[in-house]
Design a protein around this motif. Structure first.
Motif, PDB file in Angstrom:
ATOM      1  N   THR A   1       0.909  -1.260  -0.144  1.00 25.22           N
ATOM      2  CA  THR A   1      -0.013   0.036  -0.003  1.00 25.22           C
ATOM      3  C   THR A   1       0.855   1.417   0.076  1.00 25.22           C
ATOM      4  OG1 THR A   1      -0.116  -0.004   2.460  1.00 25.22           O
ATOM      5  CG2 THR A   1      -1.943  -1.126   1.230  1.00 25.22           C
ATOM      6  N   HIS A   2       0.475   2.276  -0.592  1.00 25.93           N
ATOM      7  CA  HIS A   2       1.027   3.749  -0.579  1.00 25.93           C
ATOM      8  C   HIS A   2       1.781   4.051   0.789  1.00 25.93           C
ATOM      9  CE1 HIS A   2       2.288   7.570  -2.164  1.00 25.93           C
ATOM     10  NE2 HIS A   2       1.569   8.013  -0.990  1.00 25.93           N
ATOM     11  N   GLU A   3       0.958   3.915   1.856  1.00 25.31           N
ATOM     12  CA  GLU A   3       1.681   4.154   3.379  1.00 25.31           C
ATOM     13  C   GLU A   3       2.735   3.415   3.647  1.00 25.31           C
ATOM     14  OE1 GLU A   3      -2.598   2.113   3.938  1.00 25.31           O
ATOM     15  OE2 GLU A   3      -1.647   3.602   2.546  1.00 25.31           O
ATOM     16  N   ASN A   4       2.993   2.311   3.166  1.00 23.48           N
ATOM     17  CA  ASN A   4       4.133   1.477   3.583  1.00 23.48           C
ATOM     18  C   ASN A   4       5.255   1.382   2.542  1.00 23.48           C
ATOM     19  OD1 ASN A   4       2.836   0.068   5.594  1.00 23.48           O
ATOM     20  ND2 ASN A   4       1.834  -1.346   4.339  1.00 23.48           N
ATOM     21  N   LEU A   5       5.134   2.527   1.411  1.00 24.38           N
ATOM     22  CA  LEU A   5       6.365   2.907   0.709  1.00 24.38           C
ATOM     23  C   LEU A   5       7.290   3.575   1.338  1.00 24.38           C
ATOM     24  CD1 LEU A   5       4.759   4.140  -2.699  1.00 24.38           C
ATOM     25  CD2 LEU A   5       5.710   1.778  -2.259  1.00 24.38           C
ATOM     26  N   ILE A   6       8.355   3.385   1.277  1.00 26.65           N
ATOM     27  CA  ILE A   6       9.697   4.161   1.954  1.00 26.65           C
ATOM     28  C   ILE A   6      10.305   5.112   0.869  1.00 26.65           C
ATOM     29  CG2 ILE A   6      12.020   3.853   2.975  1.00 26.65           C
ATOM     30  CD1 ILE A   6      10.980   1.157   3.968  1.00 26.65           C
ATOM     31  N   ILE A   7      10.070   6.358   0.919  1.00 27.40           N
ATOM     32  CA  ILE A   7      10.425   7.313   0.208  1.00 27.40           C
ATOM     33  C   ILE A   7      11.211   8.213   0.721  1.00 27.40           C
ATOM     34  CG2 ILE A   7       9.677   9.353  -1.353  1.00 27.40           C
ATOM     35  CD1 ILE A   7       6.864   7.899  -1.611  1.00 27.40           C
TER      36      ILE A   7
END
Length: 230
Positions: A215-221
């Motif tokens: 999910t987007h919230e679990n991406l590490i950016i």
């Protein structure tokens, strides 16, 4: 009769020597299967029980040198327990590795298997390559903006004999052929903007090689970690 040796993880079922072992067992080419311990056969409950079933159906005994399993002496009551223990141990190891990679990613280190086309990975940092590949990346973006499609760009690069991403990465199955999907991956890769975007996918579990999109919230950016090409 034979030695069956694999270097792959015991959690995986698609191991050439293991597949050959099962085929030879079904062909009744031997009477006993011997391993150091049950984990050498499998660290996967489903796979372990498959091997047990194949052995039973073909009157083959299973012996482990740690004395945990020995069907010659009718010692098989703990088979299920050991199968569960070894898979559980692999799951724990997998969690530790995932946690370590996540921490490195959060600290701005590239944790992928291969650096993006146009970059080298040096001590966990992406560094622009000193060759034609960064120029090719820019060209791909420019041609796409002009209206050229994925396949059209790929054909041009192939006919010009430009080294493909798999060749630059020195993959064992590398080919000089560019594909539309390769172009699409480059155009969608945010690393070219100078930011690391990681943990896009994850394995379902240690016994399954399939990956799922996170999910987007679990991406590490992490922004501005390296020199941008675009």
């Amino acid at each position: 009769y034979n030695f069956y040796v694999d270097i792959d993880s015991g959690t995986k079922s698609k191991r050439p020597a293991l597949i050959k072992l099962i085929e030879d067992a079904q062909a009744k080419k031997f009477d006993v299967m011997v391993a150091k311990e049950l984990s050498r056969f499998a660290r996967n409950i489903e796979l372990a029980h498959k091997i047990k079933r194949v052995a039973q159906e073909n009157n083959i005994h299973i012996v482990t040198l740690d004395n945990a399993i020995n069907t010659l002496e009718d010692n098989i009551s703990t088979f299920g327990i050991f199968a569960w223990l070894y898979e559980n141990e692999s799951q724990a190891t997998s969690r530790r590795i995932k946690y370590s990679k996540k921490k490195r990613a959060m600290n701005g280190h590239f944790v992928g298997s291969y650096a993006p086309y146009g970059y080298n990975c040096v001590n966990g940092k992406l560094v622009v390559r000193n060759d034609i590949t960064p120029i090719i990346v820019k060209r791909i973006f420019q041609e796409y903006i002009k209206g050229n499609g994925f396949d059209s760009i790929a054909r041009k690069l192939f006919y010009e004999d430009i080294a493909s991403p798999s060749q630059i990465a020195k993959k064992s199955n590398s080919s000089n052929r560019w594909s539309g999907s390769s172009i699409r991956c480059i155009l969608r890769n945010q690393h070219y903007t100078g930011s690391l975007v990681q943990s896009k996918t994850e394995t379902i579990n240690v016994t399954n090689t399939k990956r799922r999109i996170t999910t987007h919230e679990n991406l590490i950016i992490i922004e501005n970690t390296h020199e941008p090409i675009i």
